[in-house]
Motif scaffolding. Structure first.
Motif, PDB file in Angstrom:
ATOM      1  N   THR A   1       0.815  -1.209   0.000  1.00 45.09           N
ATOM      2  CA  THR A   1       0.000   0.000   0.000  1.00 45.09           C
ATOM      3  C   THR A   1       0.850   1.261   0.000  1.00 45.09           C
ATOM      4  OG1 THR A   1      -1.709   1.202   1.239  1.00 45.09           O
ATOM      5  CG2 THR A   1      -0.104  -0.016   2.533  1.00 45.09           C
ATOM      6  N   TYR A   2       0.263   2.337  -0.549  1.00 44.99           N
ATOM      7  CA  TYR A   2       0.849   3.679  -0.402  1.00 44.99           C
ATOM      8  C   TYR A   2       0.282   4.358   0.838  1.00 44.99           C
ATOM      9  CZ  TYR A   2       2.640   3.344  -5.190  1.00 44.99           C
ATOM     10  OH  TYR A   2       3.313   2.966  -6.328  1.00 44.99           O
ATOM     11  N   GLY A   3      -0.561   3.635   1.572  1.00 44.97           N
ATOM     12  CA  GLY A   3      -1.120   4.164   2.815  1.00 44.97           C
ATOM     13  C   GLY A   3      -2.635   4.156   2.831  1.00 44.97           C
ATOM     14  N   ASN A   4      -3.253   4.852   1.879  1.00 44.36           N
ATOM     15  CA  ASN A   4      -4.702   4.986   1.898  1.00 44.36           C
ATOM     16  C   ASN A   4      -5.433   3.676   1.656  1.00 44.36           C
ATOM     17  OD1 ASN A   4      -4.570   7.669   2.494  1.00 44.36           O
ATOM     18  ND2 ASN A   4      -5.167   8.409   0.485  1.00 44.36           N
ATOM     19  N   SER A   5      -4.940   2.881   0.696  1.00 46.20           N
ATOM     20  CA  SER A   5      -5.595   1.599   0.440  1.00 46.20           C
ATOM     21  C   SER A   5      -5.453   0.688   1.660  1.00 46.20           C
ATOM     22  CB  SER A   5      -5.005   0.917  -0.800  1.00 46.20           C
ATOM     23  OG  SER A   5      -3.642   0.575  -0.600  1.00 46.20           O
ATOM     24  N   GLY A   6      -4.299   0.761   2.332  1.00 45.14           N
ATOM     25  CA  GLY A   6      -4.070  -0.046   3.526  1.00 45.14           C
ATOM     26  C   GLY A   6      -4.972   0.364   4.672  1.00 45.14           C
ATOM     27  N   ILE A   7      -5.177   1.671   4.824  1.00 43.12           N
ATOM     28  CA  ILE A   7      -6.059   2.164   5.888  1.00 43.12           C
ATOM     29  C   ILE A   7      -7.482   1.678   5.648  1.00 43.12           C
ATOM     30  CG2 ILE A   7      -7.122   4.256   6.836  1.00 43.12           C
ATOM     31  CD1 ILE A   7      -4.370   5.641   6.372  1.00 43.12           C
ATOM     32  N   ALA A   8      -7.949   1.801   4.389  1.00 40.25           N
ATOM     33  CA  ALA A   8      -9.305   1.355   4.068  1.00 40.25           C
ATOM     34  C   ALA A   8      -9.447  -0.156   4.285  1.00 40.25           C
ATOM     35  CB  ALA A   8      -9.643   1.717   2.629  1.00 40.25           C
ATOM     36  N   LEU A   9      -8.449  -0.931   3.845  1.00 40.32           N
ATOM     37  CA  LEU A   9      -8.502  -2.384   4.013  1.00 40.32           C
ATOM     38  C   LEU A   9      -8.466  -2.760   5.492  1.00 40.32           C
ATOM     39  CD1 LEU A   9      -8.504  -5.162   2.604  1.00 40.32           C
ATOM     40  CD2 LEU A   9      -5.995  -5.082   2.655  1.00 40.32           C
ATOM     41  N   ALA A  10      -7.638  -2.050   6.242  1.00 45.43           N
ATOM     42  CA  ALA A  10      -7.547  -2.324   7.686  1.00 45.43           C
ATOM     43  C   ALA A  10      -8.878  -2.030   8.381  1.00 45.43           C
ATOM     44  CB  ALA A  10      -6.430  -1.501   8.305  1.00 45.43           C
TER      45      ALA A  10
END
Length: 458
Positions: free
Chosen positions: A71-80
């Motif tokens: 992730t670049y950050g945002n996709s990871g936050i949403a997935l988390a």
């Protein structure tokens, strides 16, 4: 209808707002689609929930498993957020350039983060994607979400994002500018809009150093280079690549993107990130060639709160050579803007050899109370009705005298890009008007009433 109490089941539309100040120089209507205004603060909100739901329906995952991705950050936050709320653990690989705020957010959610070097090229063992794939291959009870290349992402943007844009603009959208990352958003919404109206232009936007512009123009990916921008650009081609869906790919510098993002907050109260700044910068530049009947939609995909330690921090911007002093919204209004609101006509002026009688008749004929006096296209003085009246009170035979003997101070001259604050200051210094020197050599006059009209113009 039963209420929907699931935070990731919300079907509410993201706002589509009119950009006023920043788009005042161009003719088309410019609308910002605030895709970051949802619980996950990014356009990955719907995608993350859909991917988890799809994997559950296909019995690929169940609560207690670990979801893995890069992730670049945002996709990871949403997935988390979508995962932990349903009983999953999260393990994410991210490049070291992601902001401190994103790292802190992921930690707060409970995700485990593995940091990789940003300069690792695609395919290298230490690259973000390779690290994530290696992690899941060496774990039991783990699932690779692959948000950037999961076909569910494309479906979500086709069915939800594309239809929402068309509906919110009543089908009037003519151009849509989209940040290019994995390509899911640009190709998903692009296919929907093109199916509705093939004349709609879909323009991808990426940072300098990304690979899509070259791929679009000559069929070969460009050489990847480092960019400070997050949530936009790619070092390898998208699995969804389809050049028939897009009409152009525009590259934007980090400098332009960050400063445009900062201006969005100051001038439009849109608290977006650098990727959104890049897309808006491209839209405003391209929009200069569009018409009044065009409707431009700009996708705002990242939240400004994740960049307080970076693009919104003057010290960080200065250190990297990106800093540009921000003007207030008021200072952004220029003489050129004010002139555009006026009914344009040639400047009425007097020559030094004109008599007071001739000058007074010019004033009556043109319904003006003051005139600049010009010699060889240069203002050398001015005359007003009040001045002529005071002259006649003292000497009623002066009407046949040349105005050059009675003229007052010339009006100050300013360039077209002079800010309204500068014009106001000139007018406060006892001047009844300010001359604007146009690029073609002509002069135009602005008065206090013109400035008031500009400030109250809706």
């Amino acid at each position: 209808m039963m209420p929907n109490n699931d935070i990731f089941g919300l079907a509410a539309e993201t706002p589509l707002i009119l950009i006023k100040q920043m788009a005042r120089h161009i003719r088309p209507k410019v609308m910002a689609k605030l895709e970051y205004m949802n619980p996950a603060c990014s356009h990955y909100y719907r995608v993350a929930s859909a991917i988890v739901s799809d994997a559950e329906k296909r019995d690929l995952i169940h609560p207690g498993m670990t979801l893995v991705d890069w992730t670049y950050g945002n996709s990871g936050i949403a997935l988390a957020m979508a995962g932990v709320s349903r009983g999953y653990k999260l393990l994410l690989a991210a490049p070291d350039k992601i902001s401190r705020e994103k790292r802190d957010m992921l930690k707060a959610i409970g995700a485990e983060l593995v940091i990789t070097p940003s300069d690792a090229l695609p395919g290298a063992p230490r690259s973000c994607k390779n690290v994530a794939e290696s992690l899941v291959n060496n774990m039991s009870n783990a699932f690779f979400a692959g948000m950037y290349e999961n076909p569910v992402s494309l479906k979500v943007h086709f069915e939800a994002t594309g239809s929402e844009i068309f509906r919110q603009t009543d089908g009037r959208v003519t151009h849509v500018f989209v940040p290019m990352i994995s390509g899911a958003m640009v190709f998903g919404l692009g296919r929907y809009l093109k199916a509705k109206n093939p004349a709609i232009k879909v323009i991808g936007v990426e940072p300098q150093g990304s690979i899509y512009a070259a791929l679009f123009r000559n069929g070969n990916p460009g050489a990847p280079q480092f960019s400070e921008l997050e949530e936009i650009g790619s070092q390898h081609p998208s699995a969804y690549w389809d050049p028939t869906v897009i009409d152009d790919v525009i590259q934007v510098s980090d400098y332009a993107a960050f400063n445009c993002g900062r201006e969005l907050l100051r001038m439009e109260a849109v608290f977006a990130g650098g990727a959104s700044g890049a897309v808006m910068s491209a839209a405003l530049q391209s929009g200069a060639g569009y018409t009044e009947s065009d409707c431009v939609v700009v996708m705002m995909n990242d939240f400004g709160g994740y960049y307080l330690s970076k693009m919104y921090r003057d010290e960080w911007m200065r250190k990297r050579g990106f800093y540009r002093k921000q003007k207030s919204a008021l200072d952004q209004i220029t003489a050129e803007d004010i002139l555009q609101l006026k009914a344009r006509r040639d400047l009425i002026f007097a020559y030094p050899e004109n008599t007071l009688a001739e000058v007074f008749e010019m004033m009556k004929q043109n319904d003006v109370s003051q005139l600049p006096i010009v010699s060889y296209n240069a203002p050398i003085g001015s005359i007003s009705e009040n001045k002529i009246l005071s002259i006649l009170i003292e000497n009623d035979e002066a009407m046949n005298s040349k105005v050059v003997g009675f003229m007052e101070q010339p009006f100050p001259v300013c360039p077209p890009d002079a800010a309204i604050s500068e014009l106001s200051e000139k007018l406060q210094q006892s001047a009844s008007g300010v001359l604007i020197s146009l690029s073609d050599g002509r002069l135009q006059l602005l008065t206090k009433s013109d400035l008031i009209d500009a400030l109250t113009h809706k």
